[in-house]
Design a protein around this motif. Structure first.
Motif, PDB file in Angstrom:
ATOM      1  N   LEU A 100       0.804  -1.218   0.000  1.00  0.00           N
ATOM      2  CA  LEU A 100       0.000   0.000   0.000  1.00  0.00           C
ATOM      3  C   LEU A 100       0.842   1.275   0.000  1.00  0.00           C
ATOM      4  CD1 LEU A 100      -2.544  -1.210   2.681  1.00  0.00           C
ATOM      5  CD2 LEU A 100      -3.131  -0.682   0.322  1.00  0.00           C
ATOM      6  N   VAL A 101       2.077   1.179   0.467  1.00  0.00           N
ATOM      7  CA  VAL A 101       2.915   2.360   0.674  1.00  0.00           C
ATOM      8  C   VAL A 101       4.238   2.163  -0.047  1.00  0.00           C
ATOM      9  CG1 VAL A 101       4.058   3.809   2.385  1.00  0.00           C
ATOM     10  CG2 VAL A 101       1.845   2.767   2.914  1.00  0.00           C
ATOM     11  N   GLY A 102       4.668   3.180  -0.771  1.00  0.00           N
ATOM     12  CA  GLY A 102       5.939   3.117  -1.473  1.00  0.00           C
ATOM     13  C   GLY A 102       7.124   3.191  -0.523  1.00  0.00           C
ATOM     14  N   PRO A 103       8.329   2.826  -1.006  1.00  0.00           N
ATOM     15  CA  PRO A 103       9.517   2.815  -0.143  1.00  0.00           C
ATOM     16  C   PRO A 103       9.798   4.153   0.523  1.00  0.00           C
ATOM     17  CG  PRO A 103       9.963   1.722  -2.229  1.00  0.00           C
ATOM     18  CD  PRO A 103       8.614   2.360  -2.369  1.00  0.00           C
ATOM     19  N   GLU A 104       9.475   5.264  -0.160  1.00  0.00           N
ATOM     20  CA  GLU A 104       9.802   6.582   0.387  1.00  0.00           C
ATOM     21  C   GLU A 104       8.947   6.949   1.600  1.00  0.00           C
ATOM     22  OE1 GLU A 104       6.423   7.036  -2.429  1.00  0.00           O
ATOM     23  OE2 GLU A 104       8.352   5.950  -2.424  1.00  0.00           O
ATOM     24  N   LEU A 105       7.789   6.295   1.783  1.00  0.00           N
ATOM     25  CA  LEU A 105       6.907   6.602   2.913  1.00  0.00           C
ATOM     26  C   LEU A 105       6.769   5.429   3.887  1.00  0.00           C
ATOM     27  CD1 LEU A 105       3.973   8.508   1.133  1.00  0.00           C
ATOM     28  CD2 LEU A 105       5.791   9.481   2.559  1.00  0.00           C
ATOM     29  N   ARG A 106       7.495   4.360   3.641  1.00  0.00           N
ATOM     30  CA  ARG A 106       7.291   3.133   4.421  1.00  0.00           C
ATOM     31  C   ARG A 106       7.658   3.322   5.888  1.00  0.00           C
ATOM     32  NH1 ARG A 106       9.347  -1.405   0.823  1.00  0.00           N
ATOM     33  NH2 ARG A 106       7.599  -0.643  -0.430  1.00  0.00           N
TER      34      ARG A 106
END
Length: 412
Positions: free
Chosen positions: A129-135
């Motif tokens: 659900l969340v990309g690496p930049e916001l994980r």
């Protein structure tokens, strides 16, 4: 725009987050209601047997839950987990206080089975659900709000037991599962497996071995999992058992509530702080954050004032909050999506497999050797395992680079 606002503007993440926080509130309501239902009718021994059945079912089936999470849609696996646990809670409502003891034991096993399905799928679903930049920020929000939700749920549970009954509180718990179930069915996360899974027990065992092999290929992750096993056995599980005993002897029954609240505040603060950490040495941050945990056994052994003990709880659990967010983010980043269910299952096994034994033997051990000796051993074990892991390459960065270039003197 803030990171949290960015996350919550995503309708799919918002639905996932809201549903799971609601589920946490319900679980906490159930934790308060269950003893209120069972203890007056069946006594502490039966209550302990039911809890042991739940814990045993969860630990024994965690790796299988990880395999299932990697085979199928993780939102669907979590939805099935909710259904299984609803049946378990309904069984406790119906038979927790009456009927043969084996019936609530079976209900407890269903709760454990549901938990074994839920835990690996939940942690492995978030990266979908969340990309690496916001994980990392998503893990921080997840950890902090769930801690708040657990505290709110406990307060609601206490009020419902008082105003309605233990059964009435458990009915509200069932209702929270409905919210979680609705969000998960709406999400419909795709399965991550690239090929069709084999059928039968042999295929599942093979996939479990593949998950173990993936962890063994990353010694930094394996050693931190082993670190967790040792620290849970020698420090955190005994502390969990002894804090209510010692605090009541020193300060009365209300003291444990203050200490628990302090731990919750610390976890929320630490999780929020971890969301802001920007570093190439996440492992150094994570291990140093665990250092205040050495204060916990010292507070058991030394008659410190209650306010000082509360401060120690805030500092220690803030450190744990930082560690948890950085650690989970590293696992979600390092391991391929198709094996993360099994990886998180193994991580949970490392933390929980020996916990029931440690909880059972801690009071006897502390009584036998004395609290000062017990505290000294716990502090030594904590320090040795926290900083000893830096001997393994990759720990300092929580990843598997070709060359860490770890300067152990600088780390210390």
């Amino acid at each position: 725009m803030s990171t949290i606002a960015t996350l919550l503007r995503d309708r799919r993440y918002l639905a996932f987050w809201a549903g799971q926080v609601t589920s946490v509130i319900g679980n906490s309501i159930g934790l308060v209601a269950l003893p209120a239902l069972i203890l007056p009718a069946r006594g502490p021994q039966a209550f302990g047997v039911i809890l042991a059945a739940e814990a045993a079912a969860s630990v024994l089936l965690l790796l299988a839950g990880g395999v299932i999470a990697d085979r199928y849609s993780r939102s669907l696996v979590m939805a099935v987990s909710d259904v299984v646990r609803v049946v378990g809670v309904l069984g406790l409502i119906a038979f927790g206080a009456r009927g043969p003891l084996w019936l609530p034991i079976v209900a407890g096993c269903l709760l454990g089975i549901g938990g074994a399905l839920y835990e690996p799928a939940h942690r492995a679903a978030l990266p979908q659900l969340v990309g690496p930049e916001l994980r990392q920020q998503a893990n921080a929000l997840d950890s902090s709000t769930k801690r708040i939700g657990a505290a709110v749920g406990a307060l609601i549970g206490a009020g419902l037991v008082t105003l309605l009954s233990a059964r009435g509180a458990l009915v509200v718990d069932v209702a929270t599962f409905a919210v979680s179930l609705a969000t998960l069915l709406w999400l419909k996360l795709p399965r991550v497996a690239e090929t069709e899974a084999g059928k039968g027990m042999g295929a599942m065992l093979g996939e479990a071995r593949d998950g173990i092999r993936e962890v063994r290929r990353r010694p930094w992750a394996l050693v931190i999992m082993l670190q967790g096993t040792v620290q849970v056995f020698f420090l955190f599980a005994p502390n969990y058992t002894l804090v209510p005993i010692v605090s009541q002897e020193r300060f009365g029954p209300a003291a444990y509530g203050w200490l628990s609240a302090s731990a919750s505040v610390g976890m929320v603060l630490g999780s929020a702080l971890a969301g802001r950490v920007r570093t190439r040495r996440a492992g150094v941050w994570a291990m140093n954050a665990l250092l205040p945990c050495a204060l916990l056994p010292l507070c058991l052994a030394v008659p410190v004032p209650l306010w000082a003990w509360c401060v120690a709880e805030v500092l220690a659990w803030a450190g744990i909050g930082v560690f948890v967010v950085l650690w989970f983010t590293a696992l979600q980043t390092e391991f391929p999506a198709e094996v993360q269910g099994r990886v998180f299952a193994l991580e949970s096994i490392g933390n929980f497999a020996l916990q029931p034994i440690a909880i059972a033997v801690a009071p006897l051990l502390a009584l036998t050797v004395g609290l000062p000796v017990f505290a000294l051993v716990a502090v030594v074990v904590l320090l040795a395992t926290t900083y000893g892991v830096f001997a393994v390459r990759g720990v300092a960065a929580l990843r598997s680079p070709a060359d860490d270039g770890v300067d152990l003197a600088a780390v210390r």
